[in-house]
Each structure stands twice: as structure tokens, then as C-alpha cells.
Design an enzyme around this catalytic site. Structure first.
Site, short mmCIF file in Angstrom:
data_model
loop_
_atom_site.label_atom_id
_atom_site.label_comp_id
_atom_site.label_asym_id
_atom_site.label_seq_id
_atom_site.Cartn_x
_atom_site.Cartn_y
_atom_site.Cartn_z
N ASP A 1 0.87 -1.17 0.00
CA ASP A 1 0.00 0.00 0.00
C ASP A 1 0.92 1.23 0.00
O ASP A 1 2.14 1.12 0.15
CB ASP A 1 -0.97 -0.02 1.19
C1 NOJ Z 1 -4.09 3.86 0.07
C2 NOJ Z 1 -5.28 2.95 0.21
O1 NOJ Z 1 -5.20 2.24 1.42
C3 NOJ Z 1 -5.43 1.94 -0.92
O2 NOJ Z 1 -6.69 1.33 -0.80
C4 NOJ Z 1 -5.25 2.60 -2.25
O3 NOJ Z 1 -5.43 1.64 -3.27
C5 NOJ Z 1 -3.88 3.23 -2.33
N1 NOJ Z 1 -3.75 4.22 -1.28
C6 NOJ Z 1 -3.62 3.87 -3.69
O4 NOJ Z 1 -4.42 4.96 -3.89
#
Ligand code: NOJ
Length: 740
Positions: A297
Site C-alpha cells: 500500500d
Molecule cells: C491507500 C489505500 O489504502 C489503498 O486502498 C489505495 O489503493 C492506495 N492508497 C492507492 O491509492
């Protein structure tokens, strides 16, 4: 995701020619940083959107216009394998650099958060899951894949399949609710919808490659168990709970062919999921057989330093790569540290080769090598939304609406009734979208006000109040004077759920309860329409309001969908994918709770509260219709490899309706404490007024076991209960003794 032999050979050939730096480059995803254009920080901008100084739409526009650093030179050097991007012209420009100017000519893979629709935004996952309709889950996913692919986005950071049982956690809105079985059916359907276009010719004459994307199941794993519902918080659980509750949707998605996965931010039993060898390498890759790759993430590899598990960036990169993390999102930590780590022997060449192979395989499967660019025709294909897409968003929205109460039969409304529409959410065309949608256009959005007006009904709008607004007594008096009926739209702003939007109090925010009380006091019938991104604490509302409709955040067609339900042109069929508590203090709350030694009852010394009920106000699987259904004659027959449950369902009301018949099981005596009920199957039945049908649901014996604390799936002989009914709390039951 299945590659042909020829595709695999092409990947092998590429790997043989790549340098270590180029392989590590593939493991690097760029989240382009904003450069200039703003007088304020990113955090300040988000804050402005949260407190209403700018609208969500203005925020998206500011972002889309902002200047960004795409690090073209690093793409040219082969140091970037993926970019997060939503700009078709920029896409072609960057892709050209990667394909024509880098030494190996490897295309970029472009990923984006396409969680519940691209341009055609459909209901948030928590709402859509309540449709109990895998065919719908697939079709909406396919539509999103087709739309995004025309803009160069061939990788969706979706589906979000975290089981969520604590609605303080804002991200429950993005996922399919509290139940592992329903979440698993949702997960596999979404994977088929996003990916299976790779193997079918499209009916609309588009090229095959334009009909699928790579899915990224997330957030792996147990993110939904964040302690106290606080986002990014720690999680801690037994191995059996992990395998029985949080892993099943990921297993189902992997078996359905999911190409990629995103690791979650949380630590699990002390090990961040970003560097967790047990979950990533041992379970997802070796046990489930993930074919593609795992991405972190955002910033999560670097955050292992903040977790206190990595000493520095080098250590974080080393641990993540060794645990099986193939791609870094947004920190450049791999390109900066991994070469060194390989040279020092801290990370083996096999680890790098494996990651690069997995990433190249996904790009090859997406056909990016042979068709890296998007054409002008594709780019503009959906400038005007096709009718089929609008119809599907309407269908999904209708199927997701849940009728919670209709005590006085005020619904359906009659076309000649004058409606006073109340609440700031009712006229807002963008709050219907919900969290995590970034590609919609306001011209497609139908607010509740517009939807009601579209029916030709006599409707006047009186704001009166809202989630963050003061109550306006004068407007309440006007609303009471005008309408034969008041439709009050109350709930949450989109920014109150989703990432980093946990709430410690899950009642209706602001003064909305007071507003509802004042509307009731006018003496006019009040229909309450909820618009929210989580299961709210509705004890007071359930007691005082005779008519409640759960409308969630249903996407661009919300207004039309709501109008069709309120006027009875669509008879509601939706069920709840999450239990609603009376009060926040009941959380986490879920129907499939392990049996206690002292189940809540009349006596004091049982598992309950002294100041609130222990059961939900509206349980999982619950949802009314404009007709009623009666269940009788449940029989459960045993065959060699299954149980076959038959039940008679009768439409005892006056209009045709569709019911979701649910089958639950209880393993009564086992070597581990088992849930009081577990959903194991469901079926839809449509019945004309007065009609009765027999509904048959099969439960495979192979699915009647559970994971023990060694993570081993076991089935144990003994007594089982089979329940069938219209919600988790209202079922017929039969008991059996089974020897497997
Ligand atoms: C953080 C989020 O937790 C995740 O769900 C998302 O896909 C990513 N950022 C990318 O935007």
C-alpha cells in the site's frame, strides 16, 4: 490469470536480457508527486474538502489540473515499472518513453483506485454486497474494466474484500460487509468481472484487450479487524480466526484467478502485513497459488520504520522483498536499496527474479507489450455514457436499497401525493457517489431531488438541516405546510466514511436526530431515507421512525433508483451485508459470533449489556419488501457429498416480490468454539402475489469444516443445525447428526 506458453516464453526471454537494475525498476511504482500549482499542502486541501470549504468535485479538479513530476528520465532508464495515473494523453506520452526510449522497451502498467465504478459509478461495495447477486457483481465490474481501459488504466486497485465487523472503521464502506461467505462470493464475482474478458470475445465488437483489467484484491489481510475501528491500527487474532474469517475472500479471489494483491497497512500479530512472510509468501503465493504479483500500500514499506520493525530504509526494503512483496508503491525504496541488498547477499537474486517475472507476466497477460497505446477512438468511446451503462448503474442501485421499516405502509408513495423533500444531502448531486471514486462526471449524477422530479411528482425542497448544518425551524414549518408527506434524507457526507474516516460515534452525525424529531412533531408522515457509508447506530431511529429506507451511497443513478423504490415502481429486494447496532458501544457487532458459555438472555449473568441490547437493531441479511414472505416445511436431506435443504416460500402479500433465501449452518459441537450461525448459501426467488415455490439450496459437505489453530481445514463428525430464512435472525431450523 492464465498465460499462454508463448507468453511465458516471452517473459523468460526478457528476464534473460535484463540487468539487475532493470529488474528492480519493474518493482517500482511511481505515485507522481505534485509540483507547484498550489499554495497549500495536500493535507490542507483534504481538510478543506472535509469541512466543506470546497466540494469533492472542486478537490478532484484541483488535483487533475495540478502539475506533476512523472520522472520521465527514470522511465527512460527502466527504473519505473508502474505509474498511478488518470490522464489518457499523459498515458500515451509516458508509455512511448517506456516502450520506445528505454533499453528493454517494457511497457508501464497503470493502476488506479477504481473501487465501485469508473465513470459509471455504481453503489459502494457495502451496499452492492447486500444485493446478494454475484451476476450483478460481475457485470458492474466488467463495465468498470471496459471504461477504465479506454483511458489506459489496466489495473484496478480492487476489489476491496476486507471483512469488516466494526462500523467505526470508515473503510467498511469499500468492502462487502461482515460475512466471510458473502464476501467470498463477492470477491470471486468481481475477479471474474474484471478479468474474464481476457478469454471471451466482446459482444459489442471491441477488441478483447479492451474488456479486461488486472484485479488487485486488497487489503491483504485482516485490515478490517483494526482495533477499536481506528484506521491503520493494529490487529491481533488467532490463526483459526484469520483463516476462517479474514482470509476466505482472498482465497476465493485467488482461486478465481486474481492477478495481483495489495498488502494492508496494519500489523498482524506484531508483523506488518507489508513484511509478513506467513501471509504473503507462505499463504498467498505458496498455498493459494497467486499467479501475479503483490504491491504494497502507499508508503507502507517505509512505514515499517514507524512500526518499529525496520531500522532504516535499507532494512525495510530487505524485509519486504524477502517476505514476498514484489512492488513498492510510491517510496522509491526498492530502486534505492535493493541493488545494494542483493550485492551484500541480504536479498537473493531469486527473490528479484521472482518479483520481476510476476510483474512482467501480468503486463504480458494484459497484452501491453503488443498494444501499449490507446487510440483516440478508445479515449472518446464513453464521452457520452452508453445507455447500457446507465441502465446497469440504475439496476445496481435499485438492488442495493434496503427497506428497513414500513410500519404504517406510508410506502410506496402515491403519485398524486405532494412531497416535501428535506435534508442537505437530498439536493446534493455529488454526495451520492461515496468514498473512493475519482472518475465520475457531475453531469451524470442524479440527486434525490432530481430523481423525484424526474417522475413528474409534485416535490419541493426544504433543506432544514443536514450532517453538518444547523436546524432551520422556518423551513421545517414550510415543509410541513407544503407536503402530504415528508421525505427526510439524513446520513453522512461521503468524506465521513472511507479511508482515514473512522468515527468514534456511529449515530447520525450533527443535529439530524433532533431534525427528525421535529419533523415527526409536525404530524405529517415522515419517510426517512438514509444515505451513509457504514452501518449506523440506529436505536433511537428504529424506535421513533415508522418508515426507514437504507439508501447508502448508490452512485450516479441514486436519485432515479430511490424514486423508483419510493413510488413502488421497483419493489425493494436488498438485504443488509452488515448488522446495525442500537448504540456504538455494541461494536464490533456481527451475527456469526462464536458461541459463549453464557449466551445473552433474561438473566443478569449472561453475555450482554446492562444499558443496551446485545442483539442488533437490524441484523445481517435483513431487508423488507412491499410484500411479505412466509417460510414453511424445511427439510434437509443428506446425499453422499452434500446436504440439500428444501423450503417452501410463499408470497403472502399483494404484489409480486423477490426474496433472498438464506441458508446458515451451526457446527454444534466441535474441537474449537464455532459461530452461532454461518451463512453457507443463498438463492433468489421471485413470487407473484399468493404464489408459493419450493426453494432448494445445496450445502457441500466439503464446505462444512473450519480451520484450526494450525491453519489446517478440518471437518468433524457430530451434530449440525441448518437454518433457512429471510435474514440471519429469522429462520427455520433442522438438526442432523453427520459422520463425514
Ligand atoms: C491507500 C489505500 O489504502 C489503498 O486502498 C489505495 O489503493 C492506495 N492508497 C492507492 O491509492
Amino acid at each position: 490469470m492464465k498465460l499462454t506458453l508463448q507468453q511465458q516464453q516471452r517473459v523468460d526471454a526478457l528476464l534473460q536480457q535484463m540487468t539487475l537494475e532493470e529488474k528492480i525498476g519493474q518493482m517500482n511504482q511511481l505515485s507522481p508527486s505534485l509540483v507547484g500549482g498550489f499554495d497549500m499542502s495536500f493535507e490542507e486541501m483534504i481538510e478543506m474538502a472535509m469541512d466543506g470549504r470546497i466540494t469533492q468535485e472542486e478537490l478532484s479538479e484541483m488535483f487533475s489540473k495540478a502539475e506533476r513530476d512523472y520522472r520521465e528520465d527514470d522511465i527512460r532508464k527502466g527504473l519505473i515499472g508502474s505509474v498511478m495515473l488518470q490522464d489518457p494523453d499523459k498515458y500515451n506520452e509516458l508509455q512511448r518513453i517506456a516502450v520506445e526510449e528505454s533499453r528493454m522497451g517494457i511497457p508501464l502498467i497503470i493502476g488506479l483506485d477504481v473501487i465501485h465504478g469508473f465513470r459509471s459509478v455504481y453503489p459502494i461495495a457495502l451496499a452492492e454486497a447486500g444485493a446478494f447477486d454475484p451476476d450483478l457483481f460481475q457485470r458492474t465490474a466488467r463495465m468498470a474494466a471496459k471504461e477504465s481501459r479506454t483511458q489506459g488504466i489496466s489495473w484496478h486497485f480492487a476489489p476491496m474484500i476486507d471483512v469488516g465487523r466494526d462500523s467505526r472503521w470508515g473503510r467498511v464502506s469499500e468492502g462487502p460487509g461482515e460475512d466471510p461467505y458473502l464476501a467470498s462470493r463477492f470477491a470471486e464475482a468481481k475477479i471474474h468481472g474484471l478479468q474474464d474478458g481476457a478469454y471471451e470475445d466482446a459482444a459489442d465488437g471491441t477488441e478483447r484487450r479492451e474488456n479486461y483489467v488486472a484485479a488487485c484484491m486488497k487489503h491483504y489481510v485482516a485490515y478490517g479487524a483494526a482495533e477499536s475501528g481506528r484506521d491503520y491500527n493494529t490487529t491481533s487474532m488467532s490463526i483459526s480466526q484469520l483463516h476462517n474469517v479474514y482470509l476466505p475472500p482472498f482465497k476465493a479471489a485467488t482461486e478465481a484467478g486474481a492477478a495481483t494483491a495489495m498488502a494492508s497497512f496494519n500489523d498482524l500479530n506484531g508483523v506488518p502485513c507489508t513484511v509478513n512472510t506467513y501471509t504473503l509468501r507462505r499463504t498467498l503465493k505458496e498455498r493459494y497459488g497467486l499467479q501475479g504479483f503483490v504491491v504494497s500500500d502507499a508508503n507502507a514499506i517505509r512505514e515499517c520504520i514507524d512500526h518499529g520493525i525496520a531500522a532504516d530504509r535499507y532494512d525495510a526494503a530487505r524485509q519486504a522483498a524477502n517476505a514476498g512483496m514484489d512492488m513498492d508503491m510510491g517510496t522509491s525504496i526498492y530502486v534505492e536499496e535493493l541493488k545494494n541488498a542483493v550485492e551484500r547477499g541480504d536479498v537473493s537474486m531469486e527473490v528479484i527474479d521472482e518479483a520481476a517475472r510476476r510483474i512482467l507476466s501480468v503486463k504480458m497477460w494484459l497484452d501491453l507489450f503488443d498494444h501499449p497505446y490507446i487510440t483516440d477512438e478508445a479515449k472518446h468511446r464513453y464521452d457520452k455514457l452508453p445507455k447500457g451503462h446507465v441502465d446497469l448503474t440504475l439496476e445496481a442501485a435499485q438492488k442495493s436499497i434496503v427497506l428497513l421499516k414500513n410500519d404504517d405502509h406510508v410506502l410506496p408513495l402515491k403519485k398524486e401525493q405532494k412531497i416535501s423533500l428535506v435534508g442537505s444531502l437530498a439536493a446534493n448531486p455529488t454526495e451520492i457517489i461515496g468514498a473512493w471514486a475519482m472518475s465520475w462526471k457531475s453531469e451524470d449524477c442524479v440527486s434525490i431531488l432530481d430523481g423525484l422530479k424526474n417522475t413528474g411528482a409534485a416535490v419541493e425542497y426544504f433543506p432544514c438541516g443536514g450532517p453538518a448544518e444547523e436546524i432551520n425551524e422556518e423551513e421545517i414549518a414550510q415543509a410541513a405546510a407544503y407536503g402530504d408527506v415528508i421525505v427526510a434524507v439524513v446520513g453522512e457526507y461521503s468524506a465521513m466514511s472511507g479511508e482515514a474516516s473512522s468515527r468514534a460515534d456511529t449515530t447520525l452525525p450533527g443535529k439530524q436526530r433532533e431534525l427528525l424529531a421535529k419533523l415527526l412533531a409536525t404530524g405529517k408522515p415522515v419517510v426517512t431515507l438514509l444515505m451513509n457509508g457504514r452501518a449506523l447506530a440506529l436505536g433511537w431511529e428504529a424506535e421513533h421512525l415508522p418508515t426507514i429506507v437504507e439508501g447508502w451511497q448508490l452512485g450516479i443513478q441514486m436519485g432515479n433508483a430511490v424514486a423508483s423504490v419510493l413510488f413502488g415502481d421497483y419493489n425493494p429486494t436488498g438485504k443488509l451485508a452488515a448488522s446495525f447496532p442500537y448504540v456504538t458501544g455494541q461494536l464490533p457487532l456481527y451475527y456469526n459470533h462464536p458461541s459463549t458459555g453464557r449466551p445473552g438472555g433474561k438473566f443478569k449473568f449472561t453475555s450482554k449489556y446492562i444499558d443496551a441490547p446485545f442483539e442488533p437493531v437490524f441484523p445481517f441479511g435483513y431487508g423488507l419488501s412491499y410484500t411479505t414472505f412466509a417460510y414453511c416445511d424445511l427439510t434437509v436431506k443428506e446425499t453422499e457429498d452434500a446436504l440439500v435443504a428444501c423450503v417452501k416460500v410463499k408470497n403472502t402479500g399483494e404484489v409480486c416480490g423477490t426474496e433472498t433465501v438464506q441458508l446458515y449452518m451451526q457446527d454444534v459441537t466441535a474441537s474449537l468454539v464455532r459461530p452461532v450461525k454461518e451463512l453457507k448459501g443463498f438463492a433468489k426467488v421471485t413470487l407473484a402475489a399468493g404464489e408459493e415455490k419450493e426453494v432448494v439450496i445445496e450445502l457441500k459437505k466439503a464446505d462444512m469444516g473450519f480451520y484450526n489453530n494450525d491453519g489446517v481445514y478440518v471437518r468433524e463428525d457430530g451434530k449440525f443445525r441448518i437454518f433457512v430464512g429471510g435474514s440471519s435472525a429469522d429462520t427455520l431450523m433442522q438438526e442432523l447428526d453427520l459422520a463425514f
